[in-house]
Design a protein around this motif. Structure first.
Motif, PDB file in Angstrom:
ATOM      1  N   VAL A  13     -15.171  28.908 -21.670  1.00  0.00           N
ATOM      2  CA  VAL A  13     -13.834  29.095 -21.103  1.00  0.00           C
ATOM      3  C   VAL A  13     -13.056  27.791 -21.192  1.00  0.00           C
ATOM      4  O   VAL A  13     -13.504  26.744 -20.716  1.00  0.00           O
ATOM      5  N   ALA A  14     -11.902  27.868 -21.826  1.00  0.00           N
ATOM      6  CA  ALA A  14     -11.020  26.711 -21.947  1.00  0.00           C
ATOM      7  C   ALA A  14     -10.236  26.541 -20.649  1.00  0.00           C
ATOM      8  O   ALA A  14      -9.620  27.490 -20.162  1.00  0.00           O
ATOM      9  N   VAL A  15     -10.276  25.334 -20.096  1.00  0.00           N
ATOM     10  CA  VAL A  15      -9.549  25.013 -18.871  1.00  0.00           C
ATOM     11  C   VAL A  15      -8.478  23.986 -19.220  1.00  0.00           C
ATOM     12  O   VAL A  15      -8.787  22.894 -19.703  1.00  0.00           O
ATOM     13  N   ILE A  16      -7.225  24.346 -19.003  1.00  0.00           N
ATOM     14  CA  ILE A  16      -6.117  23.475 -19.379  1.00  0.00           C
ATOM     15  C   ILE A  16      -5.987  22.339 -18.370  1.00  0.00           C
ATOM     16  O   ILE A  16      -5.932  22.563 -17.163  1.00  0.00           O
ATOM     17  N   CYS A  17      -5.912  21.131 -18.875  1.00  0.00           N
ATOM     18  CA  CYS A  17      -5.824  19.943 -18.026  1.00  0.00           C
ATOM     19  C   CYS A  17      -4.386  19.639 -17.608  1.00  0.00           C
ATOM     20  O   CYS A  17      -3.426  20.103 -18.226  1.00  0.00           O
ATOM     21  N   ASP A  18      -4.260  18.820 -16.573  1.00  0.00           N
ATOM     22  CA  ASP A  18      -3.016  18.109 -16.275  1.00  0.00           C
ATOM     23  C   ASP A  18      -3.072  16.768 -17.003  1.00  0.00           C
ATOM     24  O   ASP A  18      -4.161  16.206 -17.210  1.00  0.00           O
ATOM     25  N   ARG A  19      -1.909  16.241 -17.364  1.00  0.00           N
ATOM     26  CA  ARG A  19      -1.867  14.866 -17.856  1.00  0.00           C
ATOM     27  C   ARG A  19      -1.362  13.989 -16.718  1.00  0.00           C
ATOM     28  O   ARG A  19      -0.250  14.172 -16.219  1.00  0.00           O
ATOM     29  N   ILE A  20      -2.207  13.043 -16.297  1.00  0.00           N
ATOM     30  CA  ILE A  20      -1.890  12.182 -15.174  1.00  0.00           C
ATOM     31  C   ILE A  20      -2.051  10.723 -15.590  1.00  0.00           C
ATOM     32  O   ILE A  20      -2.607  10.422 -16.659  1.00  0.00           O
ATOM     33  N   SER A  21      -1.568   9.833 -14.742  1.00  0.00           N
ATOM     34  CA  SER A  21      -1.722   8.400 -14.997  1.00  0.00           C
ATOM     35  C   SER A  21      -2.876   7.866 -14.166  1.00  0.00           C
ATOM     36  O   SER A  21      -2.973   8.130 -12.959  1.00  0.00           O
ATOM     37  N   TYR A  22      -3.760   7.123 -14.808  1.00  0.00           N
ATOM     38  CA  TYR A  22      -4.940   6.563 -14.135  1.00  0.00           C
ATOM     39  C   TYR A  22      -5.122   5.137 -14.623  1.00  0.00           C
ATOM     40  O   TYR A  22      -5.454   4.909 -15.781  1.00  0.00           O
ATOM     41  N   PHE A  23      -4.860   4.172 -13.732  1.00  0.00           N
ATOM     42  CA  PHE A  23      -4.914   2.760 -14.114  1.00  0.00           C
ATOM     43  C   PHE A  23      -4.101   2.494 -15.382  1.00  0.00           C
ATOM     44  O   PHE A  23      -4.563   1.854 -16.323  1.00  0.00           O
ATOM     45  N   GLN A  24      -2.885   3.055 -15.414  1.00  0.00           N
ATOM     46  CA  GLN A  24      -1.926   2.885 -16.492  1.00  0.00           C
ATOM     47  C   GLN A  24      -2.350   3.535 -17.807  1.00  0.00           C
ATOM     48  O   GLN A  24      -1.770   3.266 -18.860  1.00  0.00           O
ATOM     49  N   HIS A  25      -3.355   4.388 -17.728  1.00  0.00           N
ATOM     50  CA  HIS A  25      -3.776   5.165 -18.898  1.00  0.00           C
ATOM     51  C   HIS A  25      -3.359   6.623 -18.706  1.00  0.00           C
ATOM     52  O   HIS A  25      -3.381   7.142 -17.585  1.00  0.00           O
ATOM     53  N   ASN A  26      -3.002   7.285 -19.804  1.00  0.00           N
ATOM     54  CA  ASN A  26      -2.807   8.727 -19.762  1.00  0.00           C
ATOM     55  C   ASN A  26      -4.171   9.394 -19.763  1.00  0.00           C
ATOM     56  O   ASN A  26      -5.007   9.139 -20.645  1.00  0.00           O
ATOM     57  N   VAL A  27      -4.409  10.222 -18.763  1.00  0.00           N
ATOM     58  CA  VAL A  27      -5.715  10.862 -18.574  1.00  0.00           C
ATOM     59  C   VAL A  27      -5.505  12.358 -18.449  1.00  0.00           C
ATOM     60  O   VAL A  27      -4.530  12.826 -17.855  1.00  0.00           O
ATOM     61  N   HIS A  28      -6.429  13.122 -18.989  1.00  0.00           N
ATOM     62  CA  HIS A  28      -6.386  14.577 -18.913  1.00  0.00           C
ATOM     63  C   HIS A  28      -7.479  15.022 -17.954  1.00  0.00           C
ATOM     64  O   HIS A  28      -8.660  14.722 -18.166  1.00  0.00           O
ATOM     65  N   ALA A  29      -7.086  15.734 -16.895  1.00  0.00           N
ATOM     66  CA  ALA A  29      -8.020  15.973 -15.804  1.00  0.00           C
ATOM     67  C   ALA A  29      -7.833  17.349 -15.176  1.00  0.00           C
ATOM     68  O   ALA A  29      -6.745  17.937 -15.229  1.00  0.00           O
ATOM     69  N   VAL A  30      -8.928  17.842 -14.562  1.00  0.00           N
ATOM     70  CA  VAL A  30      -8.948  19.101 -13.818  1.00  0.00           C
ATOM     71  C   VAL A  30      -9.817  18.895 -12.577  1.00  0.00           C
ATOM     72  O   VAL A  30     -10.893  18.298 -12.683  1.00  0.00           O
ATOM     73  N   PRO A  31      -9.397  19.353 -11.406  1.00  0.00           N
ATOM     74  CA  PRO A  31     -10.269  19.245 -10.227  1.00  0.00           C
ATOM     75  C   PRO A  31     -11.612  19.935 -10.449  1.00  0.00           C
ATOM     76  O   PRO A  31     -11.687  21.032 -11.035  1.00  0.00           O
ATOM     77  N   GLU A  32     -12.661  19.314  -9.977  1.00  0.00           N
ATOM     78  CA  GLU A  32     -14.020  19.807 -10.211  1.00  0.00           C
ATOM     79  C   GLU A  32     -14.255  21.176  -9.590  1.00  0.00           C
ATOM     80  O   GLU A  32     -15.123  21.940 -10.051  1.00  0.00           O
ATOM     81  N   THR A  33     -13.515  21.512  -8.536  1.00  0.00           N
ATOM     82  CA  THR A  33     -13.737  22.795  -7.865  1.00  0.00           C
ATOM     83  C   THR A  33     -13.563  23.975  -8.820  1.00  0.00           C
ATOM     84  O   THR A  33     -14.292  24.963  -8.727  1.00  0.00           O
ATOM     85  N   TYR A  34     -12.601  23.892  -9.737  1.00  0.00           N
ATOM     86  CA  TYR A  34     -12.419  24.964 -10.714  1.00  0.00           C
ATOM     87  C   TYR A  34     -13.631  25.065 -11.640  1.00  0.00           C
ATOM     88  O   TYR A  34     -14.089  26.161 -11.976  1.00  0.00           O
ATOM     89  N   LEU A  35     -14.129  23.925 -12.050  1.00  0.00           N
ATOM     90  CA  LEU A  35     -15.241  23.912 -12.998  1.00  0.00           C
ATOM     91  C   LEU A  35     -16.517  24.463 -12.354  1.00  0.00           C
ATOM     92  O   LEU A  35     -17.263  25.223 -12.992  1.00  0.00           O
TER      93      LEU A  35
END
Length: 275
Positions: A13-35
């Motif tokens: 199952v493909a889970v679409i990420c959010d693009r967020i900023s993390y220590f000035q880096h672009n990061v793609h992330a999803v809360p673990e609860t969904y996973l």
């Protein structure tokens, strides 16, 4: 001697990420609860999909996955997507996720790939089907305050069941819940205004806000939920049933996908997992 068939691998199952900023880096992330909900309740294997359309090969993705999950997010769907005036500048947006989701949805729905959409994902699917969104549900006359409340509270308290939803008779949720109303959590300030064409209301709040829908004429499961069932698995039989239903749809898609791969070296693999 009887041949024992190997266990079928988990659907992907493909889970679409959010693009967020993390220590000035672009990061793609999803809360673990969904996973964890996908792994433990749906019985599938989640795979994160970056919110970056130029990194995605659509044909590869569609040939590989058995389902798609659009998770919730603090960010908002851009109002331009449903032909409304732009949201205030201070509104949290994620235009990269917008671009990714709306580029995927036409093929995902057309090919019947099971789709589960939660909170922001629910709103994305409504917009994709031509619907519109309320900017601030709590400002409507006689509306329930659907927001999560004081952020100083423990995170678990944000997701406590806060209001009833009425379940539409004869729908999927009515079949799964076996009841006319269920209590759900509520963590959103935007919501469905005009329902998208082809969507069927499965549940609504007591203030009339649409809380769940399906797409009965779609070739595959389309299930949208405004609340967060991934946070209610410990006490809600309906939450478990929702993920089980999604997982079962993904397994059917997986079997169909494997059985259509009938060329070259795939024949032996398909034969081993045939049902």
């Amino acid at each position: 001697m009887q041949t024992v068939k190997p266990a079928l691998p988990r659907p992907v199952v493909a889970v679409i990420c959010d693009r967020i900023s993390y220590f000035q880096h672009n990061v793609h992330a999803v809360p673990e609860t969904y996973l964890r909900a996908l792994h433990e309740a749906a019985g599938v294997m989640p795979v994160l999909i970056p919110a970056c359309p130029e990194l995605l090969d659509l044909s590869t993705l569609l040939a590989t996955v058995d389902g798609v999950l659009l998770p919730g997010s603090p960010s908002n769907v851009a109002a331009e997507r449903y032909k409304a005036e732009p949201l205030p500048k201070e509104t949290l947006m994620d235009l990269h996720r917008d671009e990714t989701v709306f580029s995927l949805l036409p093929s995902v729905t057309a090919q019947g790939i099971p789709l589960m959409a939660i909170c922001r994902g629910f709103q994305e699917v409504n917009v994709f089907y031509g619907g519109t969104l309320h900017r601030a549900v709590h400002e409507r006359a006689d509306a329930i305050d659907h927001r999560e409340g004081d952020h100083a509270r423990a995170i678990e308290e944000w997701y406590e069941d806060s209001h009833l939803v009425s379940v539409t008779p004869g729908g999927l949720l009515a079949t799964l819940s076996g009841t006319q109303a269920v209590r759900v959590n509520s963590l959103h300030h935007q919501g469905v205004d005009r329902l998208g064409k082809g969507l069927r209301i499965e549940a609504f709040a007591l203030d009339g806000l649409i809380e769940a829908f399906t797409a009965p004429d779609a070739p595959g499961l389309v299930l949208g939920l405004q609340w967060h069932p991934e946070m209610s698995l410990g006490h809600s039989p309906l939450a478990q049933q929702l993920f089980t239903t999604f997982g079962d749809s993904c397994r059917r898609r997986q079997q169909s996908r494997l059985c259509t791969k009938s060329t070259g070296g795939n024949d032996e693999f398909i034969s081993a997992y045939a049902v």
